[in-house]
Motif scaffolding. Structure first.
Motif, PDB file in Angstrom:
ATOM      1  N   TYR A 120       0.153   2.702   0.709  1.00 46.55           N
ATOM      2  CA  TYR A 120       1.097   2.414  -0.372  1.00 46.55           C
ATOM      3  C   TYR A 120       0.303   2.071  -1.626  1.00 46.55           C
ATOM      4  O   TYR A 120      -0.711   1.374  -1.553  1.00 46.55           O
ATOM      5  N   GLN A 121       0.777   2.566  -2.762  1.00 46.66           N
ATOM      6  CA  GLN A 121       0.080   2.334  -4.015  1.00 46.66           C
ATOM      7  C   GLN A 121       1.043   1.790  -5.066  1.00 46.66           C
ATOM      8  O   GLN A 121       2.257   2.022  -5.003  1.00 46.66           O
ATOM      9  N   ALA A 122       0.482   1.065  -6.041  1.00 43.60           N
ATOM     10  CA  ALA A 122       1.277   0.491  -7.122  1.00 43.60           C
ATOM     11  C   ALA A 122       0.375   0.277  -8.327  1.00 43.60           C
ATOM     12  O   ALA A 122      -0.844   0.122  -8.191  1.00 43.60           O
ATOM     13  N   VAL A 123       0.970   0.280  -9.506  1.00 40.64           N
ATOM     14  CA  VAL A 123       0.249  -0.071 -10.730  1.00 40.64           C
ATOM     15  C   VAL A 123       0.290  -1.592 -10.871  1.00 40.64           C
ATOM     16  O   VAL A 123       1.368  -2.185 -10.894  1.00 40.64           O
ATOM     17  N   ILE A 124      -0.892  -2.215 -10.926  1.00 41.88           N
ATOM     18  CA  ILE A 124      -1.017  -3.667 -11.082  1.00 41.88           C
ATOM     19  C   ILE A 124      -1.664  -3.924 -12.438  1.00 41.88           C
ATOM     20  O   ILE A 124      -2.780  -3.480 -12.685  1.00 41.88           O
ATOM     21  N   LYS A 125      -0.971  -4.659 -13.296  1.00 42.86           N
ATOM     22  CA  LYS A 125      -1.472  -4.801 -14.668  1.00 42.86           C
ATOM     23  C   LYS A 125      -2.078  -6.185 -14.909  1.00 42.86           C
ATOM     24  O   LYS A 125      -1.770  -7.146 -14.224  1.00 42.86           O
ATOM     25  N   GLN A 126      -2.955  -6.245 -15.891  1.00 46.15           N
ATOM     26  CA  GLN A 126      -3.446  -7.489 -16.459  1.00 46.15           C
ATOM     27  C   GLN A 126      -3.395  -7.311 -17.972  1.00 46.15           C
ATOM     28  O   GLN A 126      -3.221  -6.194 -18.459  1.00 46.15           O
ATOM     29  N   ASP A 127      -3.553  -8.401 -18.731  1.00 43.25           N
ATOM     30  CA  ASP A 127      -3.273  -8.293 -20.158  1.00 43.25           C
ATOM     31  C   ASP A 127      -4.284  -7.470 -20.939  1.00 43.25           C
ATOM     32  O   ASP A 127      -4.081  -7.204 -22.123  1.00 43.25           O
ATOM     33  N   VAL A 150       0.791  10.660  -8.875  1.00 40.12           N
ATOM     34  CA  VAL A 150       0.770   9.521  -9.787  1.00 40.12           C
ATOM     35  C   VAL A 150       1.944   8.573  -9.546  1.00 40.12           C
ATOM     36  O   VAL A 150       3.062   9.006  -9.260  1.00 40.12           O
ATOM     37  N   THR A 151       1.673   7.275  -9.663  1.00 39.33           N
ATOM     38  CA  THR A 151       2.706   6.245  -9.699  1.00 39.33           C
ATOM     39  C   THR A 151       2.790   5.702 -11.120  1.00 39.33           C
ATOM     40  O   THR A 151       1.767   5.499 -11.772  1.00 39.33           O
ATOM     41  N   ILE A 152       4.009   5.463 -11.586  1.00 46.26           N
ATOM     42  CA  ILE A 152       4.251   4.985 -12.946  1.00 46.26           C
ATOM     43  C   ILE A 152       4.986   3.654 -12.900  1.00 46.26           C
ATOM     44  O   ILE A 152       5.925   3.478 -12.116  1.00 46.26           O
ATOM     45  N   SER A 153       4.572   2.704 -13.729  1.00 46.03           N
ATOM     46  CA  SER A 153       5.252   1.414 -13.831  1.00 46.03           C
ATOM     47  C   SER A 153       5.240   0.950 -15.283  1.00 46.03           C
ATOM     48  O   SER A 153       4.187   0.904 -15.913  1.00 46.03           O
ATOM     49  N   LYS A 163       6.188  -2.638  -7.574  1.00 44.72           N
ATOM     50  CA  LYS A 163       6.896  -1.478  -7.042  1.00 44.72           C
ATOM     51  C   LYS A 163       5.904  -0.579  -6.313  1.00 44.72           C
ATOM     52  O   LYS A 163       5.055   0.059  -6.938  1.00 44.72           O
ATOM     53  N   TRP A 164       6.021  -0.515  -4.999  1.00 46.89           N
ATOM     54  CA  TRP A 164       5.101   0.249  -4.164  1.00 46.89           C
ATOM     55  C   TRP A 164       5.680   1.617  -3.838  1.00 46.89           C
ATOM     56  O   TRP A 164       6.883   1.759  -3.632  1.00 46.89           O
ATOM     57  N   GLU A 165       4.812   2.613  -3.758  1.00 42.45           N
ATOM     58  CA  GLU A 165       5.198   3.958  -3.371  1.00 42.45           C
ATOM     59  C   GLU A 165       4.276   4.461  -2.267  1.00 42.45           C
ATOM     60  O   GLU A 165       3.067   4.229  -2.303  1.00 42.45           O
ATOM     61  N   LYS A 166       4.842   5.158  -1.310  1.00 42.51           N
ATOM     62  CA  LYS A 166       4.103   5.658  -0.153  1.00 42.51           C
ATOM     63  C   LYS A 166       3.409   6.967  -0.494  1.00 42.51           C
ATOM     64  O   LYS A 166       3.979   7.839  -1.144  1.00 42.51           O
ATOM     65  N   ARG A 167       2.177   7.097  -0.037  1.00 42.53           N
ATOM     66  CA  ARG A 167       1.406   8.317  -0.210  1.00 42.53           C
ATOM     67  C   ARG A 167       0.713   8.666   1.111  1.00 42.53           C
ATOM     68  O   ARG A 167       0.396   7.784   1.910  1.00 42.53           O
ATOM     69  N   SER A 168       0.448   9.959   1.337  1.00 39.44           N
ATOM     70  CA  SER A 168      -0.258  10.375   2.546  1.00 39.44           C
ATOM     71  C   SER A 168      -1.046  11.647   2.275  1.00 39.44           C
ATOM     72  O   SER A 168      -0.748  12.397   1.348  1.00 39.44           O
TER      73      SER A 168
END
Length: 293
Positions: A120-127, A150-153, A163-168
């Protein structure tokens, strides 16, 4: 101190029957967060000297065990795990800067057997890493298996609601053990502190592997690339009416990407060399090589 600023052209549809193979140790990426650069048990950081890593110093290749409470840093790095309490987040700041990933040696594989890796992948942000989109590149030893879609957030970096999205992706074992590497990929290749298309931090969690016992292949996608070789321009032709186009160099770096392409897509590249042209939907992909002279 950390600064915060061979692909197959056959398309895999799925498995009608599968069983669990030898699993990654601690694929759930569980651990205790004490400080930045902590890692879950069983996993190692990909060293900056690795061929797939673009960092140029050891401290720029240090992924972070991450949780809801956040890391003890001057920037907000936090999120909700897909499974359990913790996950890994890692930076892609561009060549010569932070490029962080994790790796593990998987043993007990059957040579010649086809497997599927799921995560599972997600975009994790910092400032100062506000990029809204990214992927993960997965390597088997030194060979690029694939780059996930690509995952978009557009969530704020202060949000914990990840927000997690499954990939394989699948692979064939050539030996009883292989080292698998996971590195974040910035799909737009833009790097700066403030832009939403700037520095990227990606999350990954719940990594597993399946042994495919009874699997079917879809008929190969009708895809062609012409002229090939070419001086700079070429056309990608396929029966698909809508797909994402990704072009990578032989090191797995994305040099061109476009979403929602049609069946005839014109491309122009200024670089010279051998490139991998990949088209993909949520369930299908195909790859061709193109030579730019």
């Amino acid at each position: 101190m950390k600064t915060f600023y061979t692909l197959s052209v056959i398309v895999f549809l799925g498995a009608s029957n599968f069983t669990l193979a030898q699993q990654f140790e601690n694929g759930d990426l569980e651990g205790t967060v004490h400080d930045i650069s902590d890692l879950p048990e069983g996993w190692e950081a990909i060293p900056f000297t690795d061929l797939a890593c673009r960092a140029d110093e050891p401290y720029k290749a240090t992924p972070d065990l991450t949780n809801y409470e956040g890391l003890p840093t001057s920037v907000d790095i936090s999120g909700t795990a897909q499974s359990g309490e913790t996950f890994i987040s890692a930076l892609d700041f561009g060549p010569g800067w932070h490029h962080e990933g994790i790796q593990q040696k998987l043993t007990g594989l059957i040579p010649g057997q086809v497997y599927r890796i799921t995560f599972y992948q997600a975009v994790i942000k910092q400032d100062n890493a506000l990029d809204t989109s990214g992927s993960w590149a997965v390597y088997k030893d030194n060979d690029l298996l694939d780059i996930s879609s690509v995952t978009i957030s557009h969530q704020s970096f202060e949000s914990r609601e990840t927000k997690w999205e499954k990939r394989s992706m699948q692979f064939k074992a050539e030996d009883e053990s292989h080292v698998f590497k996971f590195l974040p990929v910035d799909d737009d290749n833009v790097y700066n502190h403030s832009s939403e298309d700037g520095n990227l931090r990606m999350g990954i969690d719940n990594i597993s592997v399946e042994e495919l016992l009874d699997f079917d292949y879809m008929e190969e996608l009708d895809m062609s690339v012409y002229p090939n070789p070419t001086l700079d321009r070429f056309t990608v032709k396929t029966d698909l009416e809508k797909y994402d186009l990704i072009i990578m160099d032989t090191a797995g770096r994305i040099v061109y990407q476009k979403r929602n392409c049609n069946n005839l897509q014109q491309v122009e590249l200024e670089q010279r060399g051998v490139f991998l042209v990949k088209i993909q939907t949520d369930e299908q992909f195909a790859v061709r090589k193109v030579i730019i002279q």
